[in-house]
Design an enzyme around this catalytic site. Structure first.
Site, PDB file in Angstrom:
ATOM      1  N   THR A 120      -3.675   5.791   3.780  1.00  0.00           N
ATOM      2  CA  THR A 120      -2.336   6.191   3.341  1.00  0.00           C
ATOM      3  C   THR A 120      -2.389   7.009   2.058  1.00  0.00           C
ATOM      4  O   THR A 120      -1.563   7.893   1.840  1.00  0.00           O
ATOM      5  CB  THR A 120      -1.447   4.947   3.145  1.00  0.00           C
ATOM      6  OG1 THR A 120      -1.540   4.125   4.297  1.00  0.00           O
ATOM      7  CG2 THR A 120       0.005   5.336   2.957  1.00  0.00           C
ATOM      8  N   LYS A 156       0.830  -1.214   0.000  1.00  0.00           N
ATOM      9  CA  LYS A 156       0.000   0.000   0.000  1.00  0.00           C
ATOM     10  C   LYS A 156       0.860   1.258   0.000  1.00  0.00           C
ATOM     11  O   LYS A 156       0.440   2.305  -0.508  1.00  0.00           O
ATOM     12  CB  LYS A 156      -0.984  -0.018   1.165  1.00  0.00           C
ATOM     13  CG  LYS A 156      -0.357  -0.063   2.554  1.00  0.00           C
ATOM     14  CD  LYS A 156      -0.084   1.288   3.154  1.00  0.00           C
ATOM     15  CE  LYS A 156       0.623   1.158   4.495  1.00  0.00           C
ATOM     16  NZ  LYS A 156       0.957   2.469   5.105  1.00  0.00           N
TER      17      LYS A 156
END
Length: 336
Positions: free
Chosen positions: A246, A189
């Site tokens: 994120t 990610k």
């Protein structure tokens, strides 16, 4: 009450040390940097990494690894991913057989393509290793903002032990046996978040961000399941949950670095500007190594590598992603 050593006094390690202290545990926080230790001892705060978050006097701060690691019931390994191997190696002779260690760093080792738990187990044979990940910015955890996370371990009792140590009214902890899936979601990610930041730096909008998040989790899940991770994990906290936070938040060092790269910075200059380890840069090459090893296409991550390491213009990378061959979105859904 448990005796706990938190190895790594960056923003995440510091926030977790505070959380554990509030839970009533005896906490020792370690940093390799003497100047950081001196600052934390005198100011009880690290203004460059976690401003506004004060550590109580009951948290011991040290640069002595033996003091931080030896004789502890639980060790929290919170150093940046490039330093996991060297730190674990240094800890090897200091810990007992069966030592419980929970890794909270996120990454894949470029040279070996090993996950961080695999590195810890190699460097500290006999350790009882768990991992903890999920949508959890240190800046928010340090301020007691409600957060949910997942702990993975090979043994259920280990996962449940770590769950009991960390969980409180603002920090909810789930458990999972899918250690590999949790680690892959956590590491990959960060690479997609770099892509999201690059898109922001180019001035693109919400449509682009949503596309990168959606197709990014598809890439992560495709590789992760090929390696043995579980699809359910990639739809959970350490998969889509961590990816969303994120890619969307300015707390994210990966997104912030990506914004600068989208504006024309090199990745080296972007990391200097962010002033923290941007773990997606380190995981990007490893992700391509895994892509080749398992024969899985990762078009977004591939283009991130082209921009980071091969001088490709960011806008050209986006164009190449948009003009790829026509695809079906989900090949598992049959036509009537």
């Amino acid at each position: 009450m448990a005796s706990i050593g938190v190895i790594g006094a960056g923003s995440w390690g510091t926030a977790l040390a505070l959380l554990l202290c509030h839970n009533g545990h005896a906490v020792t926080l370690w940093s390799i940097m003497e100047e950081e230790v001196a600052l934390l001892r005198t100011e009880r705060e690290n203004p460059s990494k976690l401003p506004g978050v004060k550590l109580p006097e009951s948290i011991a701060v040290t640069s002595d690894l033996q003091e931080a690691a030896a004789g502890k019931e639980l060790l929290v390994l919170a150093v940046p991913s490039p330093y996991i191997r060297s730190t674990a190696h240094s800890m090897r002779e200091l810990v007992k057989e069966g030592q419980k260690i929970v890794n909270v760093a996120k990454g894949i080792e470029e040279r070996t393509l090993m996950t961080l738990s695999e590195i810890i187990e190699e460097e500290i044979p006999g350790a009882d290793v768990a991992v903890m990940s999920g949508p959890s910015h240190a800046e928010e955890v340090g301020k007691g903002i409600p957060t949910t996370i997942v702990v993975g371990a090979g043994k259920r009792k280990t996962a449940e032990y770590v769950q009991s140590i960390f969980m409180n009214e603002v920090f909810r902890v789930y458990t999972s046996p899918d250690v590999l899936g949790i680690e892959l979601g956590a590491a990959l990610k960060n690479v997609v978040a770099l892509a999201a930041g690059i898109a922001d730096g180019l001035g693109y909008g919400d449509n682009t961000k949503a596309a990168l998040i959606t197709r990014g989790i598809a890439e992560i899940a495709r590789l992760g399941t090929a390696m043995g991770g579980k699809m359910e994990t990639f739809g959970g906290l350490s998969g889509i949950g961590d990816l969303i936070v994120t890619c969307a938040s300015m707390h994210s060092r990966n997104r912030r670095a990506g914004i600068l790269i989208g504006k024309g910075y090199s990745y080296e200059d972007a990391m200097k500007e962010v002033k923290m380890v941007v773990e997606g840069v380190y995981s990007a090459k490893a992700a391509m190594g895994l892509s080749e090893k398992y024969g899985v296409q990762l078009p977004i991550i591939e283009q991130v590598n082209e921009v980071l390491f091969h001088g490709k213009r960011a806008d050209e990378a986006v164009k190449d992603l948009m003009l790829r061959d026509k695809k079906i979105e989900n090949s598992d859904i049959p036509w009537d």
